[in-house]
Design a protein around this motif. Structure first.
Motif, mmCIF file in Angstrom:
data_model
loop_
_atom_site.group_PDB
_atom_site.id
_atom_site.type_symbol
_atom_site.label_atom_id
_atom_site.label_comp_id
_atom_site.label_asym_id
_atom_site.label_seq_id
_atom_site.Cartn_x
_atom_site.Cartn_y
_atom_site.Cartn_z
ATOM 1 N N TYR A 146 0.825 -1.221 0.000
ATOM 2 C CA TYR A 146 0.000 0.000 0.000
ATOM 3 C C TYR A 146 0.857 1.268 0.000
ATOM 4 C CZ TYR A 146 -3.445 -3.483 1.235
ATOM 5 O OH TYR A 146 -4.239 -4.611 1.232
ATOM 6 N N LYS A 181 -8.231 0.346 1.710
ATOM 7 C CA LYS A 181 -6.833 0.754 1.801
ATOM 8 C C LYS A 181 -6.302 1.226 0.448
ATOM 9 C CE LYS A 181 -5.686 -3.029 4.226
ATOM 10 N NZ LYS A 181 -4.896 -3.989 5.055
ATOM 11 N N GLN A 182 -6.699 0.558 -0.608
ATOM 12 C CA GLN A 182 -6.267 0.988 -1.933
ATOM 13 C C GLN A 182 -6.797 2.386 -2.247
ATOM 14 O OE1 GLN A 182 -4.143 -0.357 -3.893
ATOM 15 N NE2 GLN A 182 -3.973 -2.493 -3.242
ATOM 16 N N ASP A 196 -9.079 -4.381 1.883
ATOM 17 C CA ASP A 196 -8.102 -4.090 0.832
ATOM 18 C C ASP A 196 -8.600 -2.969 -0.060
ATOM 19 O OD1 ASP A 196 -5.702 -4.865 -0.901
ATOM 20 O OD2 ASP A 196 -7.363 -5.077 -2.317
#
Length: 382
Positions: free
Chosen positions: A59, A108-109, A105
């Motif tokens: 990340y 977070k992306q 995910d």
């Protein structure tokens, strides 16, 4: 004694050089403006890999150890101003830990990656007009409507709040009383219904912006929830640990600089035909404060090592912040006093440090809350 590697020493030099070049010279201007240009500064820090030291490289993080975080904040505190160090710590250790540890995910992306790449400024919003230390009294509410949360309420004392691109918001998401009804939600600040009500005029830490925010029928996807709904309180308490540790590291750097600069001044300032530093009382006082600062520094290092071992550092973080806040106020008052009249002038760093120092006893939990936590941990309170 904590073992810093050659890589840690290289990082220390890197951060110090960066801070002396990109932060220190702008202290007066940023203090007068009431904020620093976060987007510009964070982009420069990201280019050096300084915004996500411990975070997953997937990340945009560096995958480094916690001692790198210690080094970062000590050096930012050392160069100052403290308001900028605080604003950076919000980005690295106060608004993003929960997202990194508990977020999906996809989340977070979308939000962590830009924060670590220096493309987005973020902040954390917990405190409200009627709910500060008592987090369970929060009134900002997120009500589920289909696939969305509809949020109404207000938040106070939000550092980076006027510049943030997204907020890590703690809100009440159910009617369950107490801790269980709270959740953390990522709120983009370009969402209709979000408003910076005003920028707050602070006593100190003037180089960082602090805002009052309002949320009016603001709608965000329920998928913006960090972790599990209803566990926001516990996630935020974990995030507070990072915050308190970071504040302690910054404080050590700032206090070290204050003592060094005061000693340098006493060496060149003469009275009664000799340097002030020759006065035994002054020298002894600085020596005692330096000794206490060294004890705090070593305590911080022990906390960092425990953190890296995966241990519960709640007590470490609480004791460290409590003692950092108290020592910072004492050192600030002493340095100002030893400078005499010139120390009382706004043109001197002593005045700014004196105004900045109370934050360490307020932000991230007041001294009284730290004592309450410790009394519970140590069995001195039911």
């Amino acid at each position: 004694m904590v073992a810093f590697s050659d890589e840690h020493h290289m990082l220390r030099r890197l951060v110090r050089d960066f801070a002396e070049k990109e932060i220190g010279p702008y202290t007066v201007a940023w203090e007068a403006n009431g904020s620093f240009p976060a987007h510009e500064l964070f982009a420069k820090m990201a280019a050096l890999g300084l915004l996500g030291l411990e975070y997953d490289p997937a990340y945009g993080g560096q995958g480094a150890d916690h001692l790198c975080t210690v080094v970062l904040h000590e050096e930012l505190g050392r160069v100052g101003p403290a308001g900028v160090a605080l604003g950076i710590a919000v980005q690295t250790d106060m608004a993003t830990p929960s997202l990194h540890h508990f977020g999906s995910d996809e989340l977070k992306q979308r939000y962590l990656v830009p924060a670590l790449n220096g493309e987005a400024v973020c902040s954390v919003a917990v405190t409200e007009p009627d709910a500060g230390s008592d987090v369970t009294a929060l009134r900002t509410r997120a009500v589920r409507d289909g696939d969305d949360w509809v949020i109404n309420g207000s938040k106070h004392y939000v550092t980076n709040g006027t510049q943030a691109d997204w907020i890590c918001l703690l809100a009440r998401t159910s009617d369950e009383p107490g801790y269980g009804g709270l959740s953390q939600i990522v709120v983009p600040t370009d969402t209709p219904g979000f408003q910076v009500q005003r920028r707050l005029d602070k006593l100190g830490m003037r180089s960082s912006d602090t805002a009052e925010l309002t949320f009016t029928d603001l709608r965000v996807p329920a998928s913006n929830t960090i972790g599990t709904p209803g566990l926001g309180f516990y996630q935020q308490m974990s995030q507070f640990q990072n915050e308190r540790l970071a504040l302690g590291y910054i404080a050590v750097g700032a206090m070290e600089t204050a003592l060094t600069r005061t000693a340098d001044y006493l060496k060149v300032r003469h009275a009664f035909g000799r340097p002030l530093i020759d006065n035994q009382h002054l020298g002894f006082t600085l020596a005692e404060l330096s000794a206490r600062l060294d004890m705090l520094r070593q305590y911080n290092y022990a906390a960092a090592e425990a953190y890296m071992r995966g241990e519960d550092v709640d007590r470490f973080a609480t004791v460290g912040k409590l003692q950092a806040g108290r020592l910072a106020r004492e050192i600030a008052a002493t340095c100002l006093q030893f400078h005499g009249a010139v120390g009382y002038m706004e043109e001197m760093w002593t005045a700014r440090f004196f105004r900045d120092s109370p934050v360490w006893s307020i932000g991230g939990g007041t001294d009284e809350i730290m004592l309450y936590v410790l009394s519970r941990l140590d069995g001195y309170h039911a």
